[in-house]
Scaffold this active site. Structure first.
Site, mmCIF file in Angstrom:
data_model
loop_
_atom_site.group_PDB
_atom_site.id
_atom_site.type_symbol
_atom_site.label_atom_id
_atom_site.label_comp_id
_atom_site.label_asym_id
_atom_site.label_seq_id
_atom_site.Cartn_x
_atom_site.Cartn_y
_atom_site.Cartn_z
ATOM 1 C CE LYS A 1 -6.993 -5.362 -2.472
ATOM 2 N NZ LYS A 1 -6.048 -4.195 -2.415
ATOM 3 C CE1 TYR B 1 -5.693 -8.947 -5.453
ATOM 4 C CE2 TYR B 1 -7.847 -9.543 -6.315
ATOM 5 C CZ TYR B 1 -6.894 -8.589 -6.048
ATOM 6 O OH TYR B 1 -7.116 -7.279 -6.369
ATOM 7 C CB THR C 1 -10.454 -6.561 -5.186
ATOM 8 O OG1 THR C 1 -10.815 -7.371 -6.308
ATOM 9 C CG2 THR C 1 -10.303 -7.488 -3.987
ATOM 10 C CG ASP C 2 -14.250 -7.510 -8.651
ATOM 11 O OD1 ASP C 2 -13.033 -7.553 -8.373
ATOM 12 O OD2 ASP C 2 -14.677 -7.771 -9.784
ATOM 13 C CB THR D 1 -2.876 -7.132 -8.727
ATOM 14 O OG1 THR D 1 -1.700 -6.852 -9.507
ATOM 15 C CG2 THR D 1 -3.217 -5.911 -7.878
ATOM 16 N N GLY E 1 1.826 1.151 -10.512
ATOM 17 C CA GLY E 1 0.693 0.408 -11.055
ATOM 18 C C GLY E 1 -0.198 1.254 -11.952
ATOM 19 C CD GLN E 2 -3.823 -1.592 -15.352
ATOM 20 O OE1 GLN E 2 -4.387 -1.319 -16.414
ATOM 21 N NE2 GLN E 2 -4.209 -2.601 -14.597
ATOM 22 C CG LEU E 3 -5.685 3.648 -8.881
ATOM 23 C CD1 LEU E 3 -6.623 4.522 -9.701
ATOM 24 C CD2 LEU E 3 -6.439 2.929 -7.776
ATOM 25 C CG ASP F 1 7.742 -3.548 0.707
ATOM 26 O OD1 ASP F 1 6.506 -3.741 0.644
ATOM 27 O OD2 ASP F 1 8.555 -4.480 0.831
#
Length: 293
Positions: free
Chosen positions: A130, A126, A102-103, A63, A12-14, A37
């Site tokens: 989370k 989502y 997450t926000d 996500t 992922g991006q992060l 996983d």
């Protein structure tokens, strides 16, 4: 002895930014879903037992916000059961867990930035998944660090900034939602905050991180166009028109206001706030440098 840091969600991006910025003196092991996983509790148990990391950074997540509305089981497996499995594994090997949330655990009804202890009220699957992950890991590993963030983007992976750049190169006019407000988060900056947290074992509980400042998606798009034009990533400035979220319906409801209060993070991680536009400029400069190679 060099401390081993396990990074999940390496694709992922992060995860990619974390893998690129492992501090000297640390042994980083970055695993993508193919290697680990987190929804597979047995695999998590054996992986952590074999690697015996000092710290686990969980950057793995489901996500796909809209798809989660119809893929509830998949979202809950990764976002709720996954963190619980990691917490159990960390407890067994005496590892510290840093979990990224997450926000979207908030409903967006506030008028001031959400403090870490604000009452969660997610609007969709989502956010609920989370939040469930936060709660389940806390029940197993109360001393874990939960770091909530939002509006993440990077030079790597798919995200709002890169989507806007593509559309701006293809179209003369774009419409962007103007009544959803938050704060962009450059993944490289978020990675830096996480490494600061790794270096401070006493930091635990729930914290928030994003860049400083506030904007709507419309404001963000305008800034992307202006900065990209200045760097030569665009040939001309497109017309960008604001629209209400009601004009762009999606399967999942999104919080209208998801600004996070980062005061405690800036203080306890000893980091100076950086305005989102400054970090946007840095990310676009990175793209421009890669393009010129």
């Amino acid at each position: 002895m060099t401390a081993t840091i396990l990074i999940t969600g390496a694709g992922g991006q992060l995860g990619q930014e974390l893998a690129r910025s492992i501090p000297a003196g640390m042994r980083g092991i970055a695993l993508g879903r193919a290697e680990l996983d987190i929804a597979d509790a047995e695999q998590v148990h054996y992986t952590l037992a074999a690697l015996a990391p000092a710290v686990v950074i969980n950057a793995a997540a489901y996500t796909a916000v809209d798809r989660a509305e119809s893929e509830v089981v998949a979202a809950m497996a990764v976002n709720a059961a996954g963190p619980a499995a990691l917490a159990a594994g960390c407890a067994q090997v005496n590892a510290r867990l840093i979990h990224i949330s997450t926000d979207f655990v908030f409903d967006g009804a506030a008028a001031t930035p959400y403090a870490p202890n604000a009452r969660p009220a997610p609007l969709g699957v989502y956010g609920r998944s989370k939040l469930a992950g936060e709660q389940r890991l806390r029940g197993i590993l109360p001393e874990a660090l939960v770091l909530r963030t939002g509006w993440v983007y990077s030079a790597r992976g798919a995200n709002f900034v890169k989507t806007m750049l593509r559309l701006m190169a293809e179209r003369d006019t774009l419409t962007v939602v103007a009544d959803q407000v938050g704060t962009p988060t450059w993944a490289a900056g978020l990675a830096g905050a996480i490494w600061a947290a790794v270096d401070r074992p006493a930091v635990s509980g729930t914290y928030h991180w994003s860049d400083a400042g506030v904007c709507s998606w419309y404001d963000f798009a305008v800034a992307i166009a202006e900065e990209a034009l200045a760097l030569g990533l665009l040939q001309g400035m497109p017309a960008i028109r604001p629209i209400p979220g009601s004009a762009y319906p999606t399967p999942a409801r999104r919080p209208a206001f998801s600004v996070l209060d980062k005061t405690s993070s800036w203080r306890d991680l000893e980091l100076e706030p950086v305005h989102w536009r400054q970090n946007l400029r840095r990310m676009l400069a990175e793209l421009a440098a890669e393009k010129s190679l």
